[in-house]
Design an enzyme around this catalytic site. Structure first.
Site, PDB file in Angstrom:
ATOM      1  N   GLY A 218       0.825  -1.212   0.000  1.00 46.55           N
ATOM      2  CA  GLY A 218       0.000   0.000   0.000  1.00 46.55           C
ATOM      3  C   GLY A 218       0.857   1.259   0.000  1.00 46.55           C
TER       4      GLY A 218
ATOM      5  N   GLY B 178       1.665   2.785  -2.609  1.00 42.85           N
ATOM      6  CA  GLY B 178       1.292   3.611  -3.750  1.00 42.85           C
ATOM      7  C   GLY B 178       2.115   3.316  -4.989  1.00 42.85           C
ATOM      8  N   SER B 179       2.244   2.011  -5.319  1.00 44.70           N
ATOM      9  CA  SER B 179       3.069   1.656  -6.474  1.00 44.70           C
ATOM     10  C   SER B 179       2.472   2.199  -7.775  1.00 44.70           C
ATOM     11  CB  SER B 179       3.255   0.140  -6.559  1.00 44.70           C
ATOM     12  OG  SER B 179       2.019  -0.515  -6.509  1.00 44.70           O
ATOM     13  N   SER B 180       1.132   2.266  -7.865  1.00 41.62           N
ATOM     14  CA  SER B 180       0.514   2.746  -9.111  1.00 41.62           C
ATOM     15  C   SER B 180       0.811   4.225  -9.330  1.00 41.62           C
ATOM     16  CB  SER B 180      -1.004   2.567  -9.069  1.00 41.62           C
ATOM     17  OG  SER B 180      -1.323   1.251  -8.766  1.00 41.62           O
TER      18      SER B 180
ATOM     19  N   ALA C  40       3.282   5.986  -7.978  1.00 40.64           N
ATOM     20  CA  ALA C  40       4.719   6.185  -8.196  1.00 40.64           C
ATOM     21  C   ALA C  40       5.085   5.792  -9.634  1.00 40.64           C
ATOM     22  CB  ALA C  40       5.526   5.377  -7.185  1.00 40.64           C
TER      23      ALA C  40
ATOM     24  N   ASP D  61      -1.145  10.732  -3.201  1.00 39.98           N
ATOM     25  CA  ASP D  61      -0.055   9.810  -3.501  1.00 39.98           C
ATOM     26  C   ASP D  61       0.763  10.280  -4.702  1.00 39.98           C
ATOM     27  OD1 ASP D  61      -2.362   9.422  -4.974  1.00 39.98           O
ATOM     28  OD2 ASP D  61      -2.477   7.267  -4.664  1.00 39.98           O
TER      29      ASP D  61
END
Ligand code: MEV
Length: 323
Positions: A109, A111-113, A115, A156
């Site tokens: 969680g 925030g890979s999307s 980033a 994010d």
């Protein structure tokens, strides 16, 4: 094919104000030093080509003019939309190869999307010599998030773009740097993957039942974020810890905490943390504890004792950068 341009962007942790930020209240977010890397190479043809082994996607390809159309695999959604919106904004129509690499698991969680989205847009900006300012990259990235998941504050994206610790109001209406100098934050992973969109929907349904009551919870969360900003400015960690505890109670009142998160938060407090709360949408993912400097180890051990996993990541990481 041109020589690749690589940009990396950090993940994030929400410190104060999750959920309420979606409804116009302020939040405080910090960037974590776990990064997503995007390498862009310009192609002589008109194809979009994506390699993202971390999400089991290799050799995904379509024409640039077809971006956003047809069935898009889950692992490609953010990158494909980001490239599409970038091309629409700048008029770029040439082929593009994208290679994604992650330093962190999408499970946490962090925030890979978001980033990934910011890293891709930034690398495209450099590779195509488009000269877009960070504010414009934020806008395109935020549009990408709304196109893929329908809802979200963009906090994010801001953390990935600007890094550090930020005071943030939805859509980037206010983005101001704060300084967490000297604060020590322990991060604990609950072992349960949470789905942000599902949790936002759960909170929206709760608000439908009693709008005035839930609005007053959001107001209180906004007040907590404002007090937290003052405590950060004054390096008053005891007060900041109590504010984390209050924020946690408000989140629990929205039904987004879990027994596992509660156990980890209780264990961290008992081991000497100034305060602790879940971080993000809830339902799993991570919790954070503010601890006196030098007292990290007992808090990490306490988290492990209740089945949590202490993650080695530090906060206030730099924003997106060219590698
Ligand atoms: C999720 O990490 C935080 C939420 O406030 C959603 C958002 O701000 O986009 C629940």
């Amino acid at each position: 094919m041109s020589r690749g341009v690589t940009c990396s962007a950090p993940g994030k942790l929400m410190l104060f104000g999750e959920h309420a930020v979606v409804y116009g209240r302020p939040c405080i977010v910090t960037a974590v030093d776990q990064r997503m890397r995007a390498t862009i190479s310009l192609r002589a043809d008109d194809l979009f080509h994506l390699e993202a082994e971390d999400v089991q996607l290799t050799g995904y390809e379509k024409s640039i003019s077809e971006l956003g159309k047809g069935k898009i695999p889950r692992g490609a959604a953010f990158v494909e939309r980001a490239v599409q919106l970038f091309c629409e904004h700048t008029g770029w129509a040439g082929g593009v190869s994208v290679e994604m690499r992650s330093e962190f698991s999408a499970l946490f969680g962090f925030g890979s999307s978001s980033a990934s989205t910011v890293a891709v847009l930034s690398a495209l900006n450099v590779a195509t010599e488009s000269g877009l300012a960070t504010e414009m990259l934020f806008d395109i990235a935020y549009k990408t998030v709304l196109a893929v998941q329908g809802k979200g504050s963009g906090f994010d994206i801001a953390a990935a773009a600007w890094g550090g610790t930020l005071w943030f109001v939805a859509g980037g209406e206010e983005v101001e740097p704060l300084n967490l100098r000297g604060a020590s934050i322990v991060i604990g992973y609950s072992g349960i993957k949470a789905d942000t969109v599902t949790l936002m929907e759960q909170v929206r349904r709760l608000a439908q039942q009693d709008p005035a009551l839930v609005e007053s919870v959001y107001d209180s969360m906004g007040d907590v974020a404002r007090s937290a900003r003052r405590a950060i400015d004054e390096c008053d960690w005891k007060t900041l810890g109590s504010l984390m505890d209050i924020n946690q109670s408000l989140l629990a009142s929205l039904g987004v905490s879990t027994a596992k998160l509660d156990a980890m938060i209780g264990a961290a407090r008992a081991a000497g943390a100034y305060g602790a709360k879940l971080s993000g949408a809830g339902g799993g993912d991570c919790m954070i504890a503010l601890v006196p400097v030098g007292n990290e180890q007992p808090v990490q051990a306490a988290l492990a004792a209740v089945g949590g996993v202490a993650l080695a990541a530090s906060v206030q990481a730099p924003g997106v950068r060219l590698e």
